[in-house]
Structure formats: C-alpha cells, structure tokens
Design a protein around this motif. Structure first.
Motif, PDB file in Angstrom:
ATOM      1  N   UNK A 202       0.843  -1.207   0.000  1.00 30.23           N
ATOM      2  CA  UNK A 202       0.000   0.000   0.000  1.00 30.23           C
ATOM      3  C   UNK A 202       0.876   1.254   0.000  1.00 30.23           C
ATOM      4  N   UNK A 203       1.879   1.276   0.854  1.00 26.44           N
ATOM      5  CA  UNK A 203       2.764   2.437   0.922  1.00 26.44           C
ATOM      6  C   UNK A 203       3.450   2.685  -0.410  1.00 26.44           C
ATOM      7  N   UNK A 204       3.927   1.618  -1.024  1.00 31.48           N
ATOM      8  CA  UNK A 204       4.573   1.738  -2.342  1.00 31.48           C
ATOM      9  C   UNK A 204       3.609   2.340  -3.355  1.00 31.48           C
ATOM     10  N   UNK A 205       2.373   1.838  -3.334  1.00 27.69           N
ATOM     11  CA  UNK A 205       1.366   2.319  -4.295  1.00 27.69           C
ATOM     12  C   UNK A 205       1.112   3.818  -4.091  1.00 27.69           C
ATOM     13  N   UNK A 206       1.012   4.240  -2.828  1.00 27.84           N
ATOM     14  CA  UNK A 206       0.729   5.651  -2.554  1.00 27.84           C
ATOM     15  C   UNK A 206       1.913   6.540  -2.943  1.00 27.84           C
ATOM     16  N   UNK A 207       3.128   6.055  -2.734  1.00 28.94           N
ATOM     17  CA  UNK A 207       4.303   6.820  -3.160  1.00 28.94           C
ATOM     18  C   UNK A 207       4.295   6.968  -4.683  1.00 28.94           C
ATOM     19  N   UNK A 208       4.031   5.863  -5.375  1.00 27.78           N
ATOM     20  CA  UNK A 208       4.034   5.917  -6.845  1.00 27.78           C
ATOM     21  C   UNK A 208       2.934   6.825  -7.386  1.00 27.78           C
ATOM     22  N   UNK A 209       1.792   6.841  -6.703  1.00 30.27           N
ATOM     23  CA  UNK A 209       0.717   7.756  -7.133  1.00 30.27           C
ATOM     24  C   UNK A 209       1.178   9.209  -7.035  1.00 30.27           C
ATOM     25  N   UNK A 210       1.920   9.530  -5.980  1.00 30.86           N
ATOM     26  CA  UNK A 210       2.436  10.896  -5.831  1.00 30.86           C
ATOM     27  C   UNK A 210       3.449  11.229  -6.921  1.00 30.86           C
ATOM     28  N   UNK A 211       4.305  10.262  -7.222  1.00 32.35           N
ATOM     29  CA  UNK A 211       5.317  10.510  -8.261  1.00 32.35           C
ATOM     30  C   UNK A 211       4.645  10.698  -9.618  1.00 32.35           C
ATOM     31  N   UNK A 212       3.611   9.884  -9.861  1.00 27.60           N
ATOM     32  CA  UNK A 212       2.887   9.995 -11.134  1.00 27.60           C
ATOM     33  C   UNK A 212       2.210  11.359 -11.267  1.00 27.60           C
ATOM     34  N   UNK A 213       1.664  11.843 -10.163  1.00 28.74           N
ATOM     35  CA  UNK A 213       0.898  13.085 -10.204  1.00 28.74           C
ATOM     36  C   UNK A 213       1.800  14.327 -10.217  1.00 28.74           C
ATOM     37  N   UNK A 214       2.883  14.303  -9.446  1.00 33.43           N
ATOM     38  CA  UNK A 214       3.685  15.524  -9.281  1.00 33.43           C
ATOM     39  C   UNK A 214       5.063  15.453  -9.918  1.00 33.43           C
ATOM     40  N   UNK A 215       5.469  14.258 -10.355  1.00 37.78           N
ATOM     41  CA  UNK A 215       6.788  14.116 -10.978  1.00 37.78           C
ATOM     42  C   UNK A 215       7.840  13.681  -9.976  1.00 37.78           C
ATOM     43  N   UNK A 216       8.850  12.975 -10.493  1.00 34.95           N
ATOM     44  CA  UNK A 216       9.886  12.423  -9.624  1.00 34.95           C
ATOM     45  C   UNK A 216      10.721  13.519  -8.968  1.00 34.95           C
ATOM     46  N   UNK A 217      11.031  14.585  -9.721  1.00 33.94           N
ATOM     47  CA  UNK A 217      11.848  15.663  -9.145  1.00 33.94           C
ATOM     48  C   UNK A 217      11.146  16.290  -7.949  1.00 33.94           C
ATOM     49  N   UNK A 218       9.849  16.518  -8.087  1.00 38.26           N
ATOM     50  CA  UNK A 218       9.097  17.135  -6.987  1.00 38.26           C
ATOM     51  C   UNK A 218       9.042  16.189  -5.789  1.00 38.26           C
ATOM     52  N   UNK A 219       8.881  14.896  -6.071  1.00 37.59           N
ATOM     53  CA  UNK A 219       8.813  13.915  -4.971  1.00 37.59           C
ATOM     54  C   UNK A 219      10.130  13.888  -4.200  1.00 37.59           C
ATOM     55  N   UNK A 220      11.237  13.701  -4.933  1.00 39.53           N
ATOM     56  CA  UNK A 220      12.547  13.610  -4.262  1.00 39.53           C
ATOM     57  C   UNK A 220      12.904  14.931  -3.585  1.00 39.53           C
ATOM     58  N   UNK A 221      12.556  16.032  -4.245  1.00 41.06           N
ATOM     59  CA  UNK A 221      12.828  17.339  -3.646  1.00 41.06           C
ATOM     60  C   UNK A 221      12.079  17.531  -2.341  1.00 41.06           C
ATOM     61  N   UNK A 222      10.868  16.992  -2.285  1.00 44.75           N
ATOM     62  CA  UNK A 222      10.077  17.114  -1.054  1.00 44.75           C
ATOM     63  C   UNK A 222      10.729  16.344   0.094  1.00 44.75           C
ATOM     64  N   UNK A 223      11.293  15.169  -0.213  1.00 42.16           N
ATOM     65  CA  UNK A 223      11.990  14.415   0.844  1.00 42.16           C
ATOM     66  C   UNK A 223      13.156  15.242   1.390  1.00 42.16           C
TER      67      UNK A 223
END
Ligand SMILES: [Zn+2]
Lengths: 72, 654
Positions: B224-245
C-alpha cells in the motif's frame, strides 16, 4: 550489595591530535575521531574549541563493529 | 537535486533560511514550488498513517494491537544517502533508528540486488538499533528500473527465540542467549514469499502462528505504501517527490539548529543511574553525558559512561543517538518533525563498548529503552540548569516491565507480556503546566492495553490501576503522579520483573522544582489457609510487612518505601519470581519531576489536587505550604484553604 565485584574500567574514546590550527577560531586543538550524526558514521577532524569540522569523511558503516562476512 | 546544506558548519557561515530563499531558488533546490512540496509532504504523512491504521486493524499479536508497537517511515534513495523524511505518529525509538537501519540493511544487502516487489528484513540491534524482537521490513520503490525510495515498517514480534519466552528479561548474557539475529535477508522476492527465510524464523521462535498473519499484513501495508508513493510521483513528478523528501529533512535541520542556538555556548554535564544488570547487584551503571555547545552545533559525548553490562540491559549506539535527538527535541523545540535532519547539527561521540554503545557478542541488547532512557535523563540533567524556565522535569524512568507465563488448572498455557508491571507512568512538569500522569516514557509513544483484554487473555484480575497520592514532584507545576497497579493472579505463574531505576529519582526537577519520589515492586503471597477471595490491599505503609519485596529501596522491617535509610532490593535476586495462586503483584512507578518553586504554586491548584487526591492534606502543607481544611473523601465540596495559615506557612523563613 550482595557481593563485591571489580567494576570494569570505563571505556575511553580516542581523539587523535591533528597538527594545525582552526581556520575559524585559531585554536590549536584539532582532533580526529568518529561521530555518528545525520547520514550515519563519520570520521571527523574537528576543532575542540569551536566545533568546526575541517573534515567529515564517511566511516565504517557500523562504526566500530566489523562483520566477519565483510571478509568474504 | 541538491540539498541546501548537508553537514554541520563545515564553513561556519550562516545558512540561508528556508523562508528567505526566493521562489526560484526553492524550485531549483527542491524540484517544485513551496505549495506543491507542502501538499506532497502531507500526502506522504497520510500514507504512513494509512499503513499504520491498516496494520493496527489486522494484527493478531497483542503487542501490535494493544500497544501500537510498530512504526512506518519513508526514506529516500541510496544516491541521496537514504534520508528518512516521513515518519508515522508512533513509537519514537523505532522512528529514531529507522533512518540508519534502512541505510545499513540496504547497503549490506546491496541495492543492486533488490528488485520491485522485494521485502528486505533485518532485526540485528547492532545494524539497526532497538532489539531482536523488532524486525525491520523494507520495500524498495522503483521508477524506470531505479530505486527512488523505500517504504518501511518496524514491528515488534512477540518472540524471537532465545532463553526467555517473549524475550523481556535482563538476565540473558550474550547475543546467543538473547534470540535469533536476522541479517539483511529477503522475506519476499518479487512479490513471492521466500520460504527459507520464513522457515528460519519459524524454526527458531515461539508462537510462529501469531507471527505469520502479521508478516502477511505487513507485506500488504508495504505494498500500500509503495502504491501511494508511486501515485504521488505519477501526479507531481519524480523531481518534486525527491525534492520534497530533501525539503522535509532540511526543515527539521533548520528548526533544530534554531533550537540549539537557544542554549548558551558552553559545556554541560549530566548523569543518570541504572540500578543493576541481571547478573547481580554489585555494579550499578552510570550514563555520563557532556554536551559541548558552540553557536548552532552540539557535540554530545558519552565518555565516562559505564562499560557495557554483563547481561542484556545495554543499548546500541543508534538508540543512544535516538535518545539524544528526543531529549534535545523535547527540551528545545518539541514541534520539530523527527526526520534524519534532526541530527544535522548534532554529533554523537561515544567510546565503543559502553552501556549505551555495546558490542557483540557479550554486550547483549534487550532492555534497550532503559539504557537509552537514561541517556535522555542525563541530557535533561545536564541542560535543565542552563535552560531555566525552558527546562523539562524527568519522567518515571523505567517501564518496570513484567512478563509472566504459566498453565491454568485445566492445563491451558497462558502468557502475559508487558501489561501488569509498571509499564505506564508519569511525565515531568514543564513551563506549560503539570506533568501528565498515566502515559509512557518520553520516547515511546505507545498505547495502553485495555484492562478487559488483559483479563480476557490471562488468569489475572486488575485490582488497581490508579494515581498514587503525593507522588508527583512538587513544583509551581506538579510532576505527574506515579502509577500504582495491583494484579491478582488466579493461577500459579513464573514472573520476570525488570525495574531498573529505583535507587535515585528519575523524575528530576526543573527550574527549582522537586524530583518525583521513587517506586518499588512487591509480591503479596496468599494468606495461609485463606480460600476465600483475597481482600484488597491498602496503600498505607503498614501493609507491606507480609510482602516479598522484588525491587526498591525499602525499610528492612516494614518493607515500606524508605528512600533515605532503606535497603536496596535487587530485581533479579531471583531470575524467575514464582507465585502461588492468589498472589498479588504491586508495582509502583517513580513519580514525575516538578517544575518551579512549589511554594509559588497557586493555592487553588493545590486545593484541586487535594480534592482529586493527587496531594494529601498533609502533603499540601508540607510540600506546598498550603493549609487545606476538610476531608476530600467525605466532603470534597467542603474543602477550603486556610488563607491566613497558608500565608504564615509560606512566609516562614526556610
Ligand atoms: Zn575553532
């Protein structure tokens, strides 16, 4: 106290003196030793007066603990 | 993607504050605008809470279901050095160690050996902190064949083998007696269970039937956690995801830096005492801490701490690191989100082989939170005098853990784990108010098992679970009250009891407040020839004469508490405390420390404490200089303050 035992000696952290003085405060008191912080273990060269780190290099992953399997 | 800064003052220059950088700089550093970063971060916090709720709902093990003995996190990729950016609202000792645990586990296994659908496990305290019962479950998240993140859970397993069922005992001598050590291994490989790993665990642990469904649930929560992370990456892009971390960790680092700056430059020392290990009571153990603070940096040096104990009361260095992070967070800025960045300006320097940096194979680790809790106390002890009103008083110090097992008259085996000792107790007071009374140690953040559950699962009746009177450290704000718990055992039993801090107060005072008094543990055998229902025990000092003391500093004759002239009773003088049917176990925790001058406490608050039986009429006069007239039992509404007598008492030259 039910019985007396010798208390084992208190372990000591070795801080190796490094030649030179601190570029920030001028203190002639640089030492090399391991620390654990954000990102894990580092070997630092640090001013003992102002805590400036002159060097921070990643150290052994588990600090002082060596795995036999690392010799494979 | 770069972080704004990643190491403590290597240059010594002031860092740009996050709120002062321009929008363009923010986007350049974090791959998205501020608003998007905030949205992604909140969605990731939702993800870890969603994983937690799912596991809590499905878990079979009582320690998960009733104690919330697990935590979830999200970490960044290997190329960013595994930043732990998002943590669930749960067990703090797990969160504090999970950042390093994920890095150490994945690095040893080799990130190049991981595939989508894998679940990697490790339970070695030296590699990942805490103890062998706490297994880390790590699932890599891949995008286009590359690991971009990890979703993680650490969950307590009811048993991990070793010589003591359930593991909770201070008596085990080394890692071999302690339990099964699992190095980094796959438990699922490409979404298929790895049978050999399951067998390794089930062949070496008790109660595998409870572990199996929980493992399956954990696997689902990680998916479930993996799925939710991937949904965020799909919606906002990988750069935005990693930058947020990165942004999440930078935020913690900046706020902790600001907090550290509040401490005056200088050197501060403190200590805390642990009574004994599980071998004998000839050695007590000191945690010694020196904090050196300059500008925005702190170095915490644990030199002077006792050598590692002879039995498994030690903790590993990652637990000591967690404790330092917790103590500084609580003292300086409790709002700081607990991420890897918390430690950016904190260096922990420790000699190897101490009580709080123990080494295998002899420095066994089981009761880790007791040792690391002493690190928290020692940091409080060091900094409280420098912090004045920002000081925080100490907590009850030890979970006084109880474990018992046996067989009922009809042959049914039973076990009771961490329910019937002094596991819950008070916190100290702060500048904000009185200390809470019935909670868990500062850095645990668990639930309290329900009485109905405890009585359903084991042959026990909970006779008392109450606040003990006059046990909060006096202060302008009062420490939380010690917890007094009486349990009646309806079957013969084997009990393990582990109270570690009865010799000197753990509930240290702050800003002029008084420490909370120490507790103890007693067993009351059934009265000779009494076949009827055992009577309730009173709480006055005269009741203890017939008891068998387990722990505490007690009067040798009356066996009541006597912190000044009493004699120390050693908790492992019997490795197993065997009890007859009808025995009563009494656990009294230490009290929380007080904050500020007790004689400055608002008399109305003292009156309310008398009415609520936190403070006795005699205690009000003695500890607070407040004279209360009336009887809280027979006429609580009629209680009143004798204003003149109070003024006279409070103005007496001391
Ligand atoms: Zn310097």
């Amino acid at each position: 106290m039910t019985e007396e035992h010798d208390t084992p000696p208190t372990p000591v952290l070795e801080r190796i003196p490094v030649h030179g003085d601190c570029p920030r405060c001028g203190a002639e008191e640089l030492r090399r030793y391991p620390v654990v912080s954000e990102g894990g273990w580092f070997e630092v060269v640090k001013c003992q007066q102002c805590l400036l780190s002159l060097d921070r290099s990643p150290w052994s992953r588990l600090g002082p603990i060596q795995l036999l399997t690392d010799l494979l | 993607m770069t972080t704004l800064e990643t190491t403590p003052s290597t240059t010594g220059s002031e860092q740009t504050r996050l709120r002062d950088i321009s929008d363009a700089e923010f986007t350049g550093a974090y791959g998205c605008d501020r608003f998007t970063a905030a949205v992604i971060l909140n969605r990731l916090r939702y993800a870890v809470e969603h994983m937690s709720t799912g596991f809590m709902r499905e878990a079979f093990s009582p320690i998960i279901r009733d104690w919330y003995d697990f935590a979830c996190t999200i970490s960044g990729p290997p190329r960013h050095n595994y930043p732990m950016a998002v943590v669930s609202n749960s067990l703090v000792v797990f969160l504090g160690t999970l950042g390093d645990a994920v890095r150490n586990t994945v690095e040893e296994f080799g990130p190049e050996n991981l595939s989508p659908g894998d679940v990697l496990i490790c339970n070695d305290p030296y590699r990942g902190g805490t103890h062998v019962n706490d297994v880390c479950f790590i699932r890599p998240v891949f995008v286009d064949g590359e690991i971009v993140s990890f979703v993680n859970m650490r969950a307590h397993q009811l048993d991990m083998g070793g010589t003591v069922p359930g593991g909770f005992s201070a008596t085990k001598s080394n890692v071999y007696e302690n339990g099964l050590v699992i190095p980094p291994m796959l438990l699922w490989s490409r979404d298929e269970p790895v049978r050999s790993t399951f067998s390794l665990i089930f062949d070496n642990t008790r109660w595998g039937g409870m572990l199996l469904p929980d493992f399956k649930s954990i696997y689902q929560q990680l998916a479930l956690g993996e799925r939710l992370v991937l949904e965020n990456i799909e919606r906002y892009g990988l750069d935005a995801y990693l930058g947020t971390l990165t942004y999440a960790c930078d935020t913690s680092a900046e706020r902790m830096r600001d907090a550290i700056a509040l401490v005056p430059d200088g050197e501060y020392t403190g200590s805390a005492l642990i009574d004994a290990d599980g071998l004998d009571d000839s050695i007590d153990y000191t945690v010694q801490v020196t904090l050196r603070k300059q500008g925005q940096d702190i170095e915490v040096d644990l030199s002077g701490t006792s050598a590692q104990a002879r039995t498994c009361i030690n903790c590993g260095v990652l637990d000591a690191k967690t404790a330092v992070g917790v103590a500084l967070t609580m003292l300086l800025d409790p709002e700081v989100p607990f991420t890897s960045g918390t430690w950016r300006n904190i260096d922990l320097a420790t000699p190897p082989g101490t009580l709080v940096s123990s080494l295998p194979p002899d420095g066994g680790i089981m009761m880790f939170w007791e040792a690391s809790g002493a690190v928290v106390s020692a940091v409080f002890d060091a900094l409280n005098p420098a912090l004045g009103e920002k000081g925080v008083a100490g907590d009850y110090g030890s979970t006084n853990t109880h474990n018992a097992s046996g067989v009922t008259a009809d042959g049914t085996p039973w076990t009771s784990a961490t329910q019937c000792g002094g596991e819950h107790g008070p916190w100290g007071a702060t500048k904000e108010g009185d200390g809470d009374s019935y909670t868990v140690l500062f850095f645990l953040n668990n639930l309290d098992p329900a009485t109905e559950t405890i009585e359903h699962d084991s042959p026990v009746v909970m006779l008392r679970k109450e606040h003990a009177i006059d046990t909060g450290g006096p202060g302008t704000f009062r420490g939380g009250a010690a917890n007094l718990k009486d349990t009646l055992w309806l079957s013969e039993g084997n009990h393990y009891l582990s109270p570690f801090r009865t010799k000197v107060p753990s509930g240290v005072g702050a800003n002029g407040g008084e420490p909370g008094p120490n507790g103890a543990i007693w067993i009351f055998p059934p009265r000779d020839g009494a076949d009827d229902r055992p009577a309730m025990l009173g709480t006055t000092p005269d009741v203890y004469a017939t008891s068998t003391p387990v722990a505490g500093v007690l009067d040798p004759v009356t066996k009541a508490l006597d912190p000044v002239d009493g004699e120390y009773h050693y908790f492992a003088s019997r490795q197993v405390w065997q009890t007859k049917t009808g025995s009563i176990l009494r656990c009294l925790t230490n009290g929380g420390g007080g904050w500020g001058d007790p004689f400055a406490r608002d008399p109305e608050r003292v009156l309310a404490d008398v009415r609520n039986e936190y403070v006795s009429v005699a205690g009000a006069a003695r500890d607070y200089g407040v004279v209360v007239i009336g009887d809280p039992r027979s006429d609580p509404e009629g209680l009143r303050i004798d204003v003149q007598a109070t003024a006279a008492l409070r103005n007496q030259p001391s």
